[in-house]
Write an enzyme that holds these catalytic residues in place. Structure first.
Site, PDB file in Angstrom:
ATOM      1  N   HIS A 223       0.806  -1.224   0.000  1.00 11.73           N
ATOM      2  CA  HIS A 223       0.000   0.000   0.000  1.00 11.73           C
ATOM      3  C   HIS A 223       0.836   1.270   0.000  1.00 11.73           C
ATOM      4  CE1 HIS A 223      -3.770   1.903  -0.514  1.00 11.73           C
ATOM      5  NE2 HIS A 223      -3.283   2.877   0.231  1.00 11.73           N
ATOM      6  N   TYR A 227       1.526   5.199  -2.731  1.00 12.31           N
ATOM      7  CA  TYR A 227       1.829   6.623  -2.483  1.00 12.31           C
ATOM      8  C   TYR A 227       3.227   6.975  -2.977  1.00 12.31           C
ATOM      9  CZ  TYR A 227      -2.501   6.185  -0.127  1.00 12.31           C
ATOM     10  OH  TYR A 227      -3.824   5.921   0.096  1.00 12.31           O
ATOM     11  N   HIS A 374     -10.555   0.899 -10.361  1.00 14.62           N
ATOM     12  CA  HIS A 374      -9.947   1.789  -9.347  1.00 14.62           C
ATOM     13  C   HIS A 374      -8.468   2.045  -9.648  1.00 14.62           C
ATOM     14  CE1 HIS A 374      -8.410   3.248  -5.510  1.00 14.62           C
ATOM     15  NE2 HIS A 374      -7.651   2.171  -5.399  1.00 14.62           N
ATOM     16  N   PHE A 375      -7.708   0.968  -9.867  1.00 12.77           N
ATOM     17  CA  PHE A 375      -6.269   1.250  -9.949  1.00 12.77           C
ATOM     18  C   PHE A 375      -5.837   1.774 -11.309  1.00 12.77           C
ATOM     19  CE2 PHE A 375      -5.934  -3.522 -10.394  1.00 12.77           C
ATOM     20  CZ  PHE A 375      -5.336  -3.574 -11.636  1.00 12.77           C
ATOM     21  N   HIS A 376      -6.678   1.558 -12.351  1.00 12.31           N
ATOM     22  CA  HIS A 376      -6.287   2.206 -13.608  1.00 12.31           C
ATOM     23  C   HIS A 376      -6.432   3.715 -13.501  1.00 12.31           C
ATOM     24  CE1 HIS A 376      -5.842  -1.746 -15.373  1.00 12.31           C
ATOM     25  NE2 HIS A 376      -5.121  -1.125 -16.294  1.00 12.31           N
ATOM     26  N   ARG A 437     -11.435 -10.336 -11.489  1.00 16.78           N
ATOM     27  CA  ARG A 437     -10.206  -9.889 -12.119  1.00 16.78           C
ATOM     28  C   ARG A 437      -9.250 -11.077 -12.203  1.00 16.78           C
ATOM     29  NH1 ARG A 437      -6.683  -6.966  -7.259  1.00 16.78           N
ATOM     30  NH2 ARG A 437      -5.137  -6.777  -8.903  1.00 16.78           N
ATOM     31  N   ARG A 438      -8.175 -10.927 -12.951  1.00 16.77           N
ATOM     32  CA  ARG A 438      -7.078 -11.904 -12.992  1.00 16.77           C
ATOM     33  C   ARG A 438      -7.516 -13.304 -13.399  1.00 16.77           C
ATOM     34  NH1 ARG A 438      -3.270 -10.424  -7.757  1.00 16.77           N
ATOM     35  NH2 ARG A 438      -2.057  -8.905  -8.897  1.00 16.77           N
TER      36      ARG A 438
HETATM   37 FE1  HAS Z   1      -6.033   1.959  -3.949  1.00 21.49          FE
HETATM   38  C1  HAS Z   1      -6.390  -1.462  -4.308  1.00 21.49           C
HETATM   39  C2  HAS Z   1      -7.982   1.902  -1.150  1.00 21.49           C
HETATM   40  C3  HAS Z   1      -5.513   5.350  -3.508  1.00 21.49           C
HETATM   41  C4  HAS Z   1      -3.586   1.897  -6.391  1.00 21.49           C
HETATM   42  N1  HAS Z   1      -5.175   0.510  -5.135  1.00 21.49           N
HETATM   43  C5  HAS Z   1      -5.484  -0.836  -5.139  1.00 21.49           C
HETATM   44  C6  HAS Z   1      -4.684  -1.511  -6.134  1.00 21.49           C
HETATM   45  C7  HAS Z   1      -3.860  -0.560  -6.680  1.00 21.49           C
HETATM   46  C8  HAS Z   1      -4.182   0.707  -6.064  1.00 21.49           C
HETATM   47  C9  HAS Z   1      -2.810  -0.798  -7.747  1.00 21.49           C
HETATM   48  O1  HAS Z   1      -9.060  -0.159   0.789  1.00 21.49           O
HETATM   49  C10 HAS Z   1      -4.760  -2.978  -6.493  1.00 21.49           C
HETATM   50  C11 HAS Z   1      -3.794  -3.811  -5.687  1.00 21.49           C
HETATM   51  C12 HAS Z   1      -3.877  -5.254  -6.120  1.00 21.49           C
HETATM   52  O2  HAS Z   1      -3.303  -5.595  -7.163  1.00 21.49           O
HETATM   53  O3  HAS Z   1      -4.551  -6.033  -5.448  1.00 21.49           O
HETATM   54  N2  HAS Z   1      -6.670   3.371  -2.610  1.00 21.49           N
HETATM   55  C13 HAS Z   1      -7.489   3.141  -1.564  1.00 21.49           C
HETATM   56  C14 HAS Z   1      -7.784   4.397  -0.894  1.00 21.49           C
HETATM   57  C15 HAS Z   1      -7.093   5.373  -1.569  1.00 21.49           C
HETATM   58  C16 HAS Z   1      -6.387   4.709  -2.634  1.00 21.49           C
HETATM   59  C17 HAS Z   1      -8.654   4.623   0.291  1.00 21.49           C
HETATM   60  N3  HAS Z   1      -4.810   3.352  -4.791  1.00 21.49           N
HETATM   61  C18 HAS Z   1      -4.738   4.683  -4.439  1.00 21.49           C
HETATM   62  C19 HAS Z   1      -3.718   5.332  -5.210  1.00 21.49           C
HETATM   63  C20 HAS Z   1      -3.160   4.360  -6.027  1.00 21.49           C
HETATM   64  C21 HAS Z   1      -3.864   3.123  -5.745  1.00 21.49           C
HETATM   65  C22 HAS Z   1      -3.353   6.788  -5.088  1.00 21.49           C
HETATM   66  C23 HAS Z   1      -2.059   4.443  -7.018  1.00 21.49           C
HETATM   67  C24 HAS Z   1      -1.414   5.530  -7.354  1.00 21.49           C
HETATM   68  N4  HAS Z   1      -7.014   0.516  -2.946  1.00 21.49           N
HETATM   69  C25 HAS Z   1      -7.704   0.696  -1.790  1.00 21.49           C
HETATM   70  C26 HAS Z   1      -8.151  -0.613  -1.290  1.00 21.49           C
HETATM   71  C27 HAS Z   1      -7.685  -1.572  -2.179  1.00 21.49           C
HETATM   72  C28 HAS Z   1      -6.981  -0.841  -3.212  1.00 21.49           C
HETATM   73  C29 HAS Z   1      -8.928  -0.892  -0.097  1.00 21.49           C
HETATM   74  C30 HAS Z   1      -7.854  -3.092  -2.070  1.00 21.49           C
HETATM   75  C31 HAS Z   1      -9.072  -3.510  -2.723  1.00 21.49           C
HETATM   76  C32 HAS Z   1      -9.190  -5.034  -2.772  1.00 21.49           C
HETATM   77  O4  HAS Z   1     -10.132  -5.536  -2.173  1.00 21.49           O
HETATM   78  O5  HAS Z   1      -8.365  -5.699  -3.409  1.00 21.49           O
HETATM   79  C33 HAS Z   1      -7.070   6.839  -1.209  1.00 21.49           C
HETATM   80  O6  HAS Z   1      -5.763   7.291  -0.970  1.00 21.49           O
HETATM   81  C34 HAS Z   1      -7.717   7.691  -2.249  1.00 21.49           C
HETATM   82  C35 HAS Z   1      -7.945   9.114  -1.781  1.00 21.49           C
HETATM   83  C36 HAS Z   1      -8.287  10.005  -2.919  1.00 21.49           C
HETATM   84  C37 HAS Z   1      -9.300  10.852  -2.966  1.00 21.49           C
HETATM   85  C38 HAS Z   1      -9.522  11.687  -4.197  1.00 21.49           C
HETATM   86  C39 HAS Z   1      -9.150  13.136  -4.002  1.00 21.49           C
HETATM   87  C40 HAS Z   1      -9.374  13.869  -5.287  1.00 21.49           C
HETATM   88  C41 HAS Z   1      -8.472  14.652  -5.901  1.00 21.49           C
HETATM   89  C42 HAS Z   1      -8.846  15.273  -7.217  1.00 21.49           C
HETATM   90  C43 HAS Z   1      -9.681  16.538  -7.058  1.00 21.49           C
HETATM   91  C44 HAS Z   1     -10.057  17.070  -8.381  1.00 21.49           C
HETATM   92  C45 HAS Z   1      -9.843  18.338  -8.794  1.00 21.49           C
HETATM   93  C46 HAS Z   1     -10.232  18.673 -10.180  1.00 21.49           C
HETATM   94  C47 HAS Z   1      -9.186  19.377  -7.964  1.00 21.49           C
HETATM   95  C48 HAS Z   1     -10.235  11.006  -1.836  1.00 21.49           C
HETATM   96  C49 HAS Z   1      -7.137  14.960  -5.371  1.00 21.49           C
HETATM   97  C50 HAS Z   1     -11.346  19.660 -10.210  1.00 21.49           C
HETATM   98  C51 HAS Z   1     -11.528  20.072 -11.595  1.00 21.49           C
HETATM   99  C52 HAS Z   1     -12.386  21.001 -11.979  1.00 21.49           C
HETATM  100  C53 HAS Z   1     -12.482  21.336 -13.385  1.00 21.49           C
HETATM  101  C54 HAS Z   1     -13.284  21.687 -11.073  1.00 21.49           C
END
Ligand code: HAS
Length: 551
Positions: A223, A227, A374-376, A437-438
């Site tokens: 995990h 980051y 999610h991860f893509h 998946r997989r």
């Molecule tokens: Fe994840 C599984 C939970 C973030 C990558 N994640 C994965 C896997 C990958 C991955 C590769 O809790 C698969 C692993 C595998 O092969 O089994 N992930 C989270 C959570 C976050 C999160 C809570 N993941 C990431 C990031 C990754 C990534 C970053 C890669 C870079 N993830 C999980 C969980 C699993 C998981 C479980 C396991 C699932 C399972 O059962 O297998 C958080 O950090 C995300 C927080 C992000 C936000 C979004 C904030 C929004 C932003 C954009 C704002 C937009 C703006 C644009 C400003 C809350 C910053 C506005 C535009 C205008 C025009 C107005």
């Protein structure tokens, strides 16, 4: 408030290192992309079936390792050397640069030989008892050791700069790079222990291993790894988006608070990947659920900080009303679209992360195509697209080549974004309906619910659009490097880290500059997060099982 003066430094060694790492990283894109499109077609009912079931697992391993590990790691080393040397006006040790390059390259080649020869169908998570060629594990170990050589030089540089300049703030981009490597420092020892003490002996001598212990060590690493991918992208957003828009970042303090939260909370969360693993107490899983919500908070701070910066810029350009300012932003500019579209993708991918992390909801989506969606969007959208945009910007500003057909690159960014969004919608819904998946075959001998099929097909159409966007972007980068007109850029560098103004610490903000304290806190919190699960596993007694070689 006073600022530091500037002195001129020769960055030849750092630039050579950055160029080599970026080229290696860039070469991974077409290879990983080829594996990606083959597996997409293979898994979509009614679409051509280009590879055998057995080759599918080779390709899937290659896709994950090439893009999620090799592409990202080399890019991160290159951009780190570029940012830190220029912002702090200092040089890396040549031995560290060359040594890390040699080890990471050797590791990559060994792992590539194992994967491409079909002897390491273990996927990028290499869960035992599945076993692959020893070359794969030895390659992975060398890759990690190579990154450590580089990482310790990043720490050496920042520590000596801080000693020499105790009253100055670490600039925001370097701060982001520092937190990236602190996360790596805390994340990698457990996976090194897993690989060296368990998986290499397993693949060489058939040693039995405890599966739950291996998976737990892997996710201690797995995990924070996400980051490690994300933070260099966040650093580029914080640095470059305000510069494209000609306004300051809304809050530098908020950016540093976000980095600190990412750093201290990124490790004790790995059990959210193991909610369905038996043998770990639900209380510990629940604790990791809570900490996962803590690590999501800095991304929300980032969302706020970036949005406030955008709004300020949009209003300065005459934008009015609740949303009018959005249309005043330069959506057609290469730099802006290349850095902003990944953030929009992150909003979608990040929110689904919150769903994944919710203890009960996870049982609905775990191991389904939902997770692929999610991860893509997170690593394949937020991270990879930002890195590609940065490669293009650096091709101009560092290599000195005028970007060939910038409008085509902008079109590539939009195709990637639209395609990935469609891909994720299809894969989310198919995942909720249970599509796994997989797996190479989604038909289950005709028993699979037909409801999956249209969503997998919609996902595949999105995937093809996003793949074409990738081909376009790889083409523009290659054309720029090969045939771009030579240019000398003096004043309009977007990634001009040399020009960063380094300011004095003001009253009341010392705590954010006390990085030693935060690093120690990070290490302690990471260990505390894993004392419970490891105690449980060891006190119950290990249950070793023999390896299962690739079929
Ligand atoms: Fe994840 C599984 C939970 C973030 C990558 N994640 C994965 C896997 C990958 C991955 C590769 O809790 C698969 C692993 C595998 O092969 O089994 N992930 C989270 C959570 C976050 C999160 C809570 N993941 C990431 C990031 C990754 C990534 C970053 C890669 C870079 N993830 C999980 C969980 C699993 C998981 C479980 C396991 C699932 C399972 O059962 O297998 C958080 O950090 C995300 C927080 C992000 C936000 C979004 C904030 C929004 C932003 C954009 C704002 C937009 C703006 C644009 C400003 C809350 C910053 C506005 C535009 C205008 C025009 C107005």
């Amino acid at each position: 408030m006073s600022e530091m003066g500037s002195r001129s430094i020769d960055y030849t060694a750092e630039d050579r290192f950055t160029k080599i790492t970026m080229i290696i990283s860039f070469l991974m894109l077409p290879l990983g992309g080829l594996f990606g499109i083959l597996q997409l077609l293979k898994r979509t009912p009614g679409f051509p079936d280009p590879v055998s079931d057995s080759t599918y697992y080779t390709i899937l391993t290659g896709h994950g390792v090439v893009l999620a590990i090799v592409f990202t790691t080399f890019f991160i080393m290159g951009i780190s050397a570029y940012i830190v040397s220029r912002e702090l006006k200092t040089n890396f040790s040549r031995l560290a640069l060359n040594g890390s390059l040699a080890l990471t390259l050797l590791g990559t080649v060994l792992a590539a030989v194992a994967i491409l020869s079909g002897r390491a169908k273990v996927l990028y998570t290499f869960y035992p008892p599945m076993s692959g060629s020893p070359l794969f594990y030895i390659g992975a170990a060398l890759l990690v050791i190579g990154t450590w050589v580089f990482m310790f030089d990043v720490f050496r540089i920042i520590i000596s700069w801080k000693r020499a300049n105790p009253d100055y703030r670490i600039p925001v981009a370097t701060y982001g790079i520092l937190t990236t490597w602190v996360i790596w420092l805390v994340a990698t020892p457990p996976v090194a222990i897993e690989v060296v003490l368990m998986l290499i002996p397993m693949s060489l001598f058939g040693m039995s291993v405890d599966v739950l212990l291996a998976r737990t060590l892997f996710w201690w690493f797995g995990h924070p790894l996400v980051y490690f991918w994300l933070l260099p992208a966040v650093s580029l957003w914080y640095y470059a988006i305000p510069r494209v828009l000609g306004v300051p970042l809304f809050s530098e303090t908020m950016a540093k608070v976000a980095y600190i939260l990412y750093m201290i909370a990124s490790t004790p969360v790995g059990l959210h990947h193991q909610f369905v693993d038996p043998g770990i107490s639900p209380i510990l899983k629940l604790l990791h659920t809570f900490t996962t919500f803590v690590v999501a908070t800095p991304s929300m701070l980032t969302a706020f900080n970036i949005l406030a910066t955008l709004e300020r810029a949009g209003r300065a350009r005459g934008g009015k009303g609740l949303v009018g300012w959005i249309f005043k932003l330069p959506w057609g500019s290469l730099a802006f679209s290349g850095l902003m579209l990944p953030i929009i993708l992150f909003a979608n991918g990040g929110i689904t992360g919150i769903i994944n992390a919710s203890f009960q909801l996870n049982t609905v989506v775990h191991n389904t195509t939902w997770i692929v969606g999610h991860f893509h969007l997170t690593v394949g959208g937020a991270t990879a697209l930002t890195f590609i945009a940065a490669m293009l910007i650096l091709a101009r500003e560092m290599v000195g080549k005028e970007i060939v057909a910038p409008w085509l690159a902008v079109a590539g960014f939009y195709m990637w974004t639209v395609g990935q969004t469609i891909f994720s919608i299809g894969y989310y819904i198919a995942g909720i309906e249970g599509a796994p998946r997989r797996t190479s075959d989604l038909s289950y001998g005709g028993l699979a619910p037909s409801d999956w099929i249209p969503w997998l097909q919609i996902g595949a159409i999105g995937g093809i659009v996003f793949w074409i966007g990738g081909v376009v972007l790889v083409g523009v980068i290659a054309a720029t490097l090969l045939w771009g007109k030579r240019v000398t850029i003096s004043s309009d560098r977007l990634l001009d880290f040399e020009g960063t103004q380094i300011r004095r610490v003001e009253n009341g903000k010392y705590v954010l500059e006390e990085v030693r304290f935060w690093i120690i806190a990070t290490i302690v919190i990471a260990i505390l997060g894993y004392v419970g699960p490891l105690y449980e596993i060891f006190s119950r007694g290990l249950v070793p099982v023999g390896p299962v070689p690739p079929g």
